[in-house]
Enzyme design. Structure first.
Site, PDB file in Angstrom:
ATOM      1  CG  ASP A 276      17.609 -11.726 -22.826  1.00  0.00           C
ATOM      2  OD1 ASP A 276      16.632 -11.454 -22.098  1.00  0.00           O
ATOM      3  OD2 ASP A 276      18.782 -11.602 -22.435  1.00  0.00           O
TER       4      ASP A 276
ATOM      5  CG  ASP B  45      23.321   0.695 -29.222  1.00  0.00           C
ATOM      6  OD1 ASP B  45      23.304   0.778 -30.466  1.00  0.00           O
ATOM      7  OD2 ASP B  45      22.334   0.346 -28.556  1.00  0.00           O
TER       8      ASP B  45
END
Length: 731
Positions: free
Chosen positions: A447, A140
């Site tokens: 998550d 990223d």
């Protein structure tokens, strides 16, 4: 409880001693109820000092009792799993499914490329058919330095993978392996020569990567070694660049072999498109881009994701996970298999409480008994279909043989171009990505929220904690790193609890109450801050001002307070020691939980409410994986590292100094009038324990002169707050 039948690929056993534990828990509940009764029946009358503080203590004790009840859900009936890999090999060796492995990194400074590639190499070297493995690195940061490091790893893998297989090496992270073995096995035998050669090759690679990182750019002589380097030009930055997808090793090509002629896994680099005007949704966005990109390159039915610092420590982790997924009796209902998050850089006494031994060895096993454990974002195997939004049904059958069959004449360059179109900023516009498909958006702990949604869709999950740890990562080495990490975790979990995704709301009728309570243990980490802050300040101020908040030692009401305190901490100590902590490690854990509750959890609570009200927007803080050499030495010596002027340190120092002053003032008061000893003994003990826990804070404030001490500005501001607190009258 499911035992080891002849057909099953795994066994499940209940924890022992549950009857004794339940008797203990029942007696604790009686004690807690008596404490509540005391607070209600002994409320100070009008005109007496401290009435509202007494009410605050009642509120704190009601909260502690409620939270303690929640924690019983994970201790009531923990279960433990074991696998039978030999049976798996006998039945499925010829038809093992493909596995896609996702590794995520975001910043080449906070997450050094040499650390990242050690993780990549460790997951490339699993004891698994390499033609069925595909490893994807999501960068990223869009850094050419990370791409260069991955290219170096693709070359080194040709030597490293056959070495690992030849000598059954563990761990298969070269960084971890060579740091554990400081000397070769002897240079006379072939293994010793291979070891020395491999170490030289590895160190050469790390030195080249380090030189390029220091230089900050790729030397011209390297750019011609792979077409991928042409993707970077002067316009590319970490926040503004086009999508980049490069296949460094094409596992479908017969020529993709190591030095022993064995096939190599597929290795892919991805940097999804970034534009300043487009929100990229942090790690969840990266994972969703990987889901799409991998679907046109390999499309394996099973996905493992790991953080870039979380290397594989067990070469059989895939086979262990498959024992659950491929089990004939229960496998069809299992959505994901979660391994614990462990660290390999902990001090002997776990200075910052980063081992999570009790969480890993008790609480997750307890969650497993209710049909699932949390998805914690790393070391987790998922079915691809459930990440793409599929709900559980009894009729569903997984196609374990699916995967991408490349069209005749289709080149890898064509595949890369298709994959790039799936990693653009605009691809997800007006779609269900981040909502019904892929990992969930809008939460710092994407998550946990994603795992919660999977459980709501009817899937079960498995928690597996093998004797040899599956994955090892890097824990915080400074107090600020630990507090920032816990602020993000606790804030995200509290956001979930406050939202429409509260486990008690979305889980009702979809999964068991015990699992709803288990999710809420973590969801309510943050609001523990206010009761804790009240309890570490108010009794101490009462001691200073001569106001008693607890029963006399000679009163029968003293018994429930003593019983609950002694029972709770005695059990906590026994549990901690059984999980592998040292006595000093347990004490460090008590300190760090107090510090986190009055600082990072406090900030997390406030931030979560501000976001709920629309005042604040979500941010994602990356925990740095590096420290200075001096800081690392202090960490090894188990000296707490401060060094900065974080506002969280002001709160910590203020509470420490306030209790020190109150203890001296209280002892002076008791010494002058010994008749009040039994009236204030509880407060003296409580204040004394807080002072003892804060000894490292006093050292950092007044005695240490190294760069890890607390700045003088923190000392001055904290003393000002302490004086102000002492001057405010108690009402």
């Amino acid at each position: 409880m499911r035992g080891a039948s002849e057909e099953s690929l795994f066994a499940t056993e209940k924890a022992k001693g549950r009857i004794a534990y339940r008797l203990y828990a029942s007696s604790m509940l009686v004690g807690i109820s008596l404490i509540w009764l005391y607070r209600v029946t002994h409320m100070p009358g009008e005109g007496r000092g401290g009435k509202w503080l007494w009410v605050g203590l009642l509120g704190a004790e009601l909260w502690y009792g409620f939270y303690w009840i929640l924690t019983q859900s994970v201790r009531w009936n923990p279960i433990y799993r074991s696998t039978f890999k030999d049976k798996l090999s006998q039945r499925y060796e010829a038809k093992l499914p493909g596995v896609d492995i996702f590794v995520c990194t975001a910043d080449p400074v906070a997450e050094p490329p040499s650390l990242v590639i050690s993780t990549v190499l460790s997951v490339m070297a699993y004891n698994y058919p390499p033609e069925k493995l595909s490893v994807y690195l999501s960068d990223d940061g869009g850094s050419v330095l990370t791409f260069y490091a991955l290219w170096e790893a693709s070359q080194f893998a040709k030597h490293w993978l056959p070495f690992c297989k030849r000598y059954q090496v563990e761990p298969r992270s070269p960084s971890a392996y060579f740091s554990e073995l400081d000397v070769s096995h002897g240079t006379c035998d072939s293994k010793g020569k291979d070891w020395s050669l491999m170490k030289d090759l590895y160190e050469g690679m790390v030195n080249r990567i380090g030189s390029v990182v220091i230089l900050g750019k790729i030397p011209e002589e390297h750019k011609g070694k792979h077409k991928g380097f042409s993707e970077w030009d002067a316009k590319v930055s970490s926040r503004d660049h086009h999508p980049i997808v490069q296949v460094l090793i094409d596992g479908k090509e017969q020529t993709a072999t190591d030095n022993d002629g064995e096939r190599l896994p597929t290795l892919v680099y991805m940097a999804r498109e970034k534009r300043p005007e487009s929100h990229h949704n942090f790690k969840a966005g990266a994972m969703n881009a990987l889901l799409r990109v991998s679907s046109v390159i390999s499309n394996s039915p099973l996905i493992l994701n790991v953080d870039c610092d979380m290397y594989s420590n067990n070469f059989d982790s895939i086979r262990d996970a498959l024992c659950f997924f491929l089990d004939e009796e229960m496998g069809h209902s299992i959505g994901f298999v979660q391994y614990p998050q462990n660290c390999n850089n902990l001090t002997k006494n776990d200075l910052y409480g980063s081992s999570f031994n009790t969480v890993n060895q008790v609480e997750h096993h307890g969650l497993d008994s209710w049909g699932g454990t949390l998805y914690i974002g790393t070391g987790c195997f998922h079915r691809r279909d459930i990440l793409c939004g599929r709900s559980y049904s009894k009729d569903y059958k997984e196609d374990w043989n699916k995967g991408v069959k490349r069209k005749a004449g289709e080149s890898v360059q064509e595949v890369e171009e298709i994959a790039k179109s799936l990693a653009t900023c605009t691809y997800e516009h007006n779609t269900q990505w981040g909502n019904e498909i892929g990992l969930k958006y809008g939460c710092p702990v994407e998550d946990v929220l994603t795992g919660l949604a999977i459980h709501c869709r009817g899937w079960k999950s498995i928690y597996f904690n093998p004797p040899r740890k599956g994955f090892l990562g890097v824990g915080p080495t400074t107090l600020e790193q630990a507090l920032v990490q816990h602020k993000r975790w606790s804030e995200g979990n509290f956001q979930i609890f406050l939202s429409k995704n509260c486990p008690f709301l979305v889980g009702r009728g979809k999964f068991k109450l015990g699992l709803q309570m288990g999710y809420s243990i973590f969801g309510l980490w943050a609001p523990n801050s206010f009761p804790t802050l009240h309890y570490v300040v108010v009794p101490s101020l009462g001691l200073l001002h001569g106001i008693s908040f607890f029963p006399k030692v000679t009163s029968p009401w003293f018994i429930p307070f003593a019983y609950v305190a002694i029972g709770k901490y005695t059990y906590s100590l026994i549990e901690s020691l059984r999980c592998g902590d040292t006595l000093r490690g347990w004490w460090n854990l008590q300190r760090i939980w107090m510090i986190k509750r009055i600082s990072s959890y406090l900030y997390a609570t406030i931030e979560a409410w501000l976001k709920l009200l629309g005042v604040s927007k979500m941010a994602f803080a990356i925990t740095t994986k590096t420290s200075s050499d001096d800081a690392s030495k202090r960490y090894e010596q188990e000296m707490m590292e401060f060094g900065s002027s974080s506002s969280m340190f002001v709160i910590i120092a203020t509470v420490a100094l306030l209790n020190l002053l109150c203890l001296f003032g209280g002892l002076r008061r008791v010494a002058m009038d010994t008749r009040i000893v039994d009236q204030f003994l509880v407060q003296v003990i409580l204040c004394g324990i807080i002072v003892a826990a804060n000894i490292p804070i006093y050292e950092a404030l007044f005695f240490r002169r190294d760069k890890g001490s607390l700045p003088s500005s923190i000392t001055v501001v904290s003393l000002g707050f302490v004086l102000l607190a002492c001057l405010i009258p108690i009402v």
